[in-house]
Design an enzyme around this catalytic site. Structure first.
Site, PDB file in Angstrom:
ATOM      1  N   GLU A   1       8.532  65.503 -18.444  1.00 44.35           N
ATOM      2  CA  GLU A   1       6.975  64.820 -18.136  1.00 44.35           C
ATOM      3  C   GLU A   1       6.181  64.857 -18.279  1.00 44.35           C
ATOM      4  O   GLU A   1       5.454  66.042 -16.971  1.00 44.35           O
ATOM      5  CB  GLU A   1       7.563  63.293 -18.273  1.00 44.35           C
TER       6      GLU A   1
ATOM      7  N   GLU B   1       7.850  52.036 -21.633  1.00 37.35           N
ATOM      8  CA  GLU B   1       7.673  51.186 -20.062  1.00 37.35           C
ATOM      9  C   GLU B   1       6.582  50.739 -19.487  1.00 37.35           C
ATOM     10  O   GLU B   1       5.426  50.718 -20.349  1.00 37.35           O
ATOM     11  CB  GLU B   1       7.409  52.946 -19.736  1.00 37.35           C
TER      12      GLU B   1
HETATM   13 MN    MN Z   1       6.054  57.481 -18.335  1.00 39.50          MN
END
Ligand code: MN
Length: 294
Positions: A147, A241
């Site tokens: 990420e 998210e």
């Molecule tokens: Mn994230």
């Protein structure tokens, strides 16, 4: 078609016994295809129960985590970096066991604010460590998606361009990039261009509003982002998210700096988000088709 995913912590405080059950049951009832399970330490999770719940509710899992200072794979200290490799091996095993094929999150460094830039030795340790985990993960059908997060949550990969260089240095086809609109909104000059620059390296995607609450109710311009995903022919998961003090665990709250309530009812946020993702991607496809046929 992209599977649509939901990060479990939109709904629950932790992936513990009751949290896992509630998250899986609710995400399936809303209509999500995938649930993202935050599993930082597989030893603390009843993996068999998780696997059985996922099967019962016909939901695919992805697993995410952030490494800690003690398991910082990008540390110049070989022992600390090796602890990160060992942790990721365990997370890969757990992911395969519960039926998942993606490990995402901040796995190229610790998930924390750094006060200094990465060292050359630490960067090399991160590259070789991820490569080592990936070679083992390939046989289990698991991809690692690193990420890209903002400068306050890691010093290693803050932009897609940095992630492209990192992933190419690792050189394993089951290692790719995980982008997140919240982080891109802070760091990228052009989020759509960043998505396109990843090309086939893009393997996981977080949709996240700039305040991490209701998506579409903030300042991120999502239309060009959805169009870039279509143009890049991204067919992986698009996972929503969000974090609010109402549902954040202490670990996540600390690292993600979740200090206030931006929503109280995670189920309502999740339900509206799925509609937003479906409409956003469908509109992007229509726009691109229309432009091509004009
Ligand atoms: Mn994230």
């Amino acid at each position: 078609m992209n599977p649509f995913g939901l990060h479990a912590l939109v709904l629950v405080i932790d992936w513990d016994e009751s949290g896992a059950e509630k998250a899986i049951r609710t995400a399936a009832a809303i209509g999500y295809d995938l649930i993202e399970a935050p599993i930082f330490d597989p030893a603390s999770v009843d993996l068999k129960r998780t696997r059985d719940l996922l099967r019962r509710h016909k939901l695919t899992p992805s697993v995410s985590l952030g490494l800690t200072a003690e398991t910082d794979i990008s540390s110049a200290d070989r022992a600390v970096s090796a602890a990160g490799v060992a942790r990721l091996h365990k997370v890969v095993d757990a992911t395969a066991f519960i039926g998942g094929n993606t490990v995402a999150g901040v796995i190229g460094s610790a998930w924390q604010k750094y006060l200094v830039p990465p060292t050359d030795a630490g960067y090399k340790n991160a590259v070789s460590g991820i490569r080592e985990v990936a070679r083992e993960a390939r046989g289990k059908g698991v991809t690692l998606a690193v990420e890209v997060v903002n400068r306050f949550e890691s010093n290693l990969l803050n932009t897609a361009a940095q992630a492209v260089r990192f992933v190419d240095a690792v050189g394993e086809d089951n290692v790719g990039i995980h982008l997140d609109t919240f982080h891109m909104h802070i760091e990228e000059a052009d989020a759509a261009a960043a998505i396109r620059a990843c090309g086939p390296r893009l393997r996981y995607f977080h949709v996240n509003e700039n305040h991490r609450g209701y998506v579409g109710a903030g300042s991120i311009d999502f239309a060009p982002i959805f169009r870039a995903l279509v143009t890049a022919e991204y067919d992986g998961a698009i996972t929503f998210e969000a974090f609010s003090s109402a549902t954040a665990s202490p670990t996540v709250a600390g690292n993600a700096a979740v200090w206030r309530s931006v929503f109280e009812d995670g189920e309502d946020v999740a339900r509206r988000a799925l509609g937003y993702l479906k409409e956003g991607t469908a509109n992007a496809r229509r726009a691109i088709e229309q432009a091509r046929s004009a």
